[in-house]
Design a protein around this motif. Sequence first.
Motif, PDB file in Angstrom:
ATOM      1  N   GLU A  59      20.622 -22.906  25.631  1.00 53.19           N
ATOM      2  CA  GLU A  59      21.186 -23.399  26.888  1.00 53.19           C
ATOM      3  C   GLU A  59      22.041 -22.334  27.557  1.00 53.19           C
ATOM      4  O   GLU A  59      21.883 -22.023  28.731  1.00 53.19           O
ATOM      5  CB  GLU A  59      22.036 -24.647  26.605  1.00 53.19           C
ATOM      6  CG  GLU A  59      22.821 -25.166  27.785  1.00 53.19           C
ATOM      7  CD  GLU A  59      21.949 -25.891  28.776  1.00 53.19           C
ATOM      8  OE1 GLU A  59      22.035 -25.571  29.973  1.00 53.19           O
ATOM      9  OE2 GLU A  59      21.172 -26.761  28.371  1.00 53.19           O
ATOM     10  N   GLU A 313      11.263 -28.715  26.056  1.00 50.65           N
ATOM     11  CA  GLU A 313      11.295 -28.042  24.759  1.00 50.65           C
ATOM     12  C   GLU A 313       9.918 -27.719  24.196  1.00 50.65           C
ATOM     13  O   GLU A 313       9.721 -27.699  22.984  1.00 50.65           O
ATOM     14  CB  GLU A 313      12.130 -28.853  23.760  1.00 50.65           C
ATOM     15  CG  GLU A 313      13.566 -29.048  24.222  1.00 50.65           C
ATOM     16  CD  GLU A 313      14.426 -29.783  23.209  1.00 50.65           C
ATOM     17  OE1 GLU A 313      13.933 -30.082  22.104  1.00 50.65           O
ATOM     18  OE2 GLU A 313      15.598 -30.059  23.528  1.00 50.65           O
ATOM     19  N   ASP A 374      21.807 -41.176  31.094  1.00 49.72           N
ATOM     20  CA  ASP A 374      20.640 -41.142  30.217  1.00 49.72           C
ATOM     21  C   ASP A 374      19.767 -39.917  30.475  1.00 49.72           C
ATOM     22  O   ASP A 374      18.609 -39.861  30.062  1.00 49.72           O
ATOM     23  CB  ASP A 374      19.814 -42.413  30.339  1.00 49.72           C
ATOM     24  CG  ASP A 374      19.281 -42.654  31.749  1.00 49.72           C
ATOM     25  OD1 ASP A 374      19.794 -42.007  32.678  1.00 49.72           O
ATOM     26  OD2 ASP A 374      18.368 -43.473  31.900  1.00 49.72           O
ATOM     27  N   ASN A 376      18.542 -36.048  29.974  1.00 51.38           N
ATOM     28  CA  ASN A 376      18.557 -34.928  29.047  1.00 51.38           C
ATOM     29  C   ASN A 376      19.423 -33.831  29.684  1.00 51.38           C
ATOM     30  O   ASN A 376      19.235 -33.497  30.856  1.00 51.38           O
ATOM     31  CB  ASN A 376      17.120 -34.433  28.848  1.00 51.38           C
ATOM     32  CG  ASN A 376      17.010 -33.282  27.865  1.00 51.38           C
ATOM     33  OD1 ASN A 376      17.887 -32.432  27.765  1.00 51.38           O
ATOM     34  ND2 ASN A 376      15.917 -33.239  27.138  1.00 51.38           N
ATOM     35  N   LEU A 407      25.927 -33.913  26.215  1.00 52.81           N
ATOM     36  CA  LEU A 407      25.102 -33.033  25.392  1.00 52.81           C
ATOM     37  C   LEU A 407      24.308 -33.819  24.357  1.00 52.81           C
ATOM     38  O   LEU A 407      23.217 -33.418  23.960  1.00 52.81           O
ATOM     39  CB  LEU A 407      25.975 -31.989  24.692  1.00 52.81           C
ATOM     40  CG  LEU A 407      26.487 -30.849  25.582  1.00 52.81           C
ATOM     41  CD1 LEU A 407      27.338 -29.883  24.767  1.00 52.81           C
ATOM     42  CD2 LEU A 407      25.325 -30.095  26.219  1.00 52.81           C
ATOM     43  N   SER A 408      24.867 -34.943  23.924  1.00 49.25           N
ATOM     44  CA  SER A 408      24.141 -35.852  23.031  1.00 49.25           C
ATOM     45  C   SER A 408      24.806 -37.217  23.122  1.00 49.25           C
ATOM     46  O   SER A 408      25.888 -37.358  23.688  1.00 49.25           O
ATOM     47  CB  SER A 408      24.169 -35.350  21.582  1.00 49.25           C
ATOM     48  OG  SER A 408      25.487 -35.453  21.045  1.00 49.25           O
ATOM     49  N   LYS A 409      24.156 -38.240  22.585  1.00 49.12           N
ATOM     50  CA  LYS A 409      24.710 -39.598  22.647  1.00 49.12           C
ATOM     51  C   LYS A 409      26.029 -39.695  21.895  1.00 49.12           C
ATOM     52  O   LYS A 409      26.897 -40.493  22.245  1.00 49.12           O
ATOM     53  CB  LYS A 409      23.707 -40.593  22.075  1.00 49.12           C
ATOM     54  CG  LYS A 409      22.458 -40.768  22.933  1.00 49.12           C
ATOM     55  CD  LYS A 409      21.517 -41.791  22.333  1.00 49.12           C
ATOM     56  CE  LYS A 409      20.282 -41.972  23.220  1.00 49.12           C
ATOM     57  NZ  LYS A 409      19.320 -42.950  22.631  1.00 49.12           N
ATOM     58  N   GLU A 410      26.173 -38.881  20.864  1.00 47.83           N
ATOM     59  CA  GLU A 410      27.388 -38.942  20.058  1.00 47.83           C
ATOM     60  C   GLU A 410      28.454 -37.965  20.534  1.00 47.83           C
ATOM     61  O   GLU A 410      29.584 -37.984  20.053  1.00 47.83           O
ATOM     62  CB  GLU A 410      27.060 -38.627  18.587  1.00 47.83           C
ATOM     63  CG  GLU A 410      26.037 -39.552  17.935  1.00 47.83           C
ATOM     64  CD  GLU A 410      24.603 -39.209  18.325  1.00 47.83           C
ATOM     65  OE1 GLU A 410      24.365 -38.050  18.714  1.00 47.83           O
ATOM     66  OE2 GLU A 410      23.744 -40.102  18.248  1.00 47.83           O
ATOM     67  N   ASP A 411      28.108 -37.103  21.491  1.00 46.86           N
ATOM     68  CA  ASP A 411      28.996 -36.013  21.898  1.00 46.86           C
ATOM     69  C   ASP A 411      29.792 -36.402  23.138  1.00 46.86           C
ATOM     70  O   ASP A 411      29.259 -36.976  24.078  1.00 46.86           O
ATOM     71  CB  ASP A 411      28.161 -34.761  22.194  1.00 46.86           C
ATOM     72  CG  ASP A 411      28.987 -33.482  22.066  1.00 46.86           C
ATOM     73  OD1 ASP A 411      30.162 -33.511  22.450  1.00 46.86           O
ATOM     74  OD2 ASP A 411      28.446 -32.482  21.588  1.00 46.86           O
TER      75      ASP A 411
END
Length: 465
Positions: A59, A313, A374, A376, A407-411
């Motif tokens: 990135e 990707e 939601d 990416n 950056l992510s669902k948990e981030d």
Amino acid sequence: MARIEELTSSFAEFMSKLLESREWVLVVSHYDADGLSSLSLMLYFLWSHGVPFHARLVEQVDPRTLEELPLGEYDYAIFLDLGSGYKHLIERYAEGKNILLIDHHVPSSPKGEECCVEINPYRVGLNGSEEASASTLTYLLLRSLDEKVEKMVHVALVGALGDRLDLGPRYSFKGLNERVLREALDRKVVEASLGLRFFGGPKRPLVKAIARTTDPFLPGLTGNETACYNFLKKIGIEPKAGEELRTVGSLSSEEVKKLATELVKYMLSAGLSVKDAQKIIGYNYYLASEKPESPLRDLREYAYILNALGRMENYEVAVAINLGGRGSLLAIAEDVSNNYRKTLARLIESVLSGDSEKVKVYEGRISVIIEVRDANPKLTGPLSSILASLLSQKFRDKKLLGVAAPLSKEDSTLKISFRRLTEEVDIGRTLQDIAAKIGIEGGGHPAAGGAVVSRDKLKALLEHL
């Protein structure tokens, strides 16, 4: 124009040492069309000269990325289309290594650093945000060492188009990009013509050409063949000849003028600016060796496909196509591209409809940041480009627009891509200055840039913007 030759000596010295050592080299590149094109050119050169390599697509250069890269395992590393804004970090994580940067983003410091060999057009007074892409720069440097690289001149131009560096009159090229185009035209690798800037060449069905066009983005038409068919009928242009769809090349000169006029009127009614609406006319660039029906025939569509593959990707497919792969690889690329186009259309609709469950809007003094929850994070760049056009009138009191995604669902960290709404602001410099003040990573070009921001620093960012 000869100023770029001032950079070739340090590049040649680095490559000479690498070729002599034949050691494994780590090649790190950005995943967009410019980065993938630069990577493909470099890998072709290294492979041709028997140098083993390990490629990584990233990135950006930030502490998280540098910690994950296996820099300790290599004496040589090459960074493509990134790195100039983060040399202080590279020096910290790659101390004692042989580092080469080929980048066209605004450097973070006036002078080069001892940690690396930096090849950047800004170092010799060229505007890297308008006159050179990483791919055209990489091409010219490699060609100076090996003429065989000439066979990939079109790949360099695809990278420049992916970064929307067709900034000359009527969407022509400037500077180093124009130099590379001249090479391609002289060698009859690429053809250029002035006309409607639809995706695909003259043999592409008109309905499909309009539906596939994303630059400019046509609200309600891009991605919707049925709507394009109905639009043509409505304005009095017959989409079919008998049972077959008409091609772009079948239009008469009067029909071309009428279609251009009606599309401009349509875009203005959809809220786009006059400048954005006028994007429909300009130069088109075609790869002469591709069949008329190939999605790689039109270099802008080729660039779009590379961007789709990178952001979804599918890096190996992108590089393989740049190196000449076709057949099943091209079928995969088209499927990914179609899915990418549909995904962007869905996310844009969420923003335009004001879906509060999926979208949150933050307003600063001179900026607006739209969080698309939601999305990416790899899609914030193209989303910001499209939304900057679609929403320029709505946010005309602002100077820049950003699109953010976790950056992510948990981030709790956000990736934010910015585009300017007025030429009064230099996004790259602005983000570099703010980053130093509030402890984030950010930078880019005058017209486009990005930052990675933890949620607890978002308020501080908005206070500066």
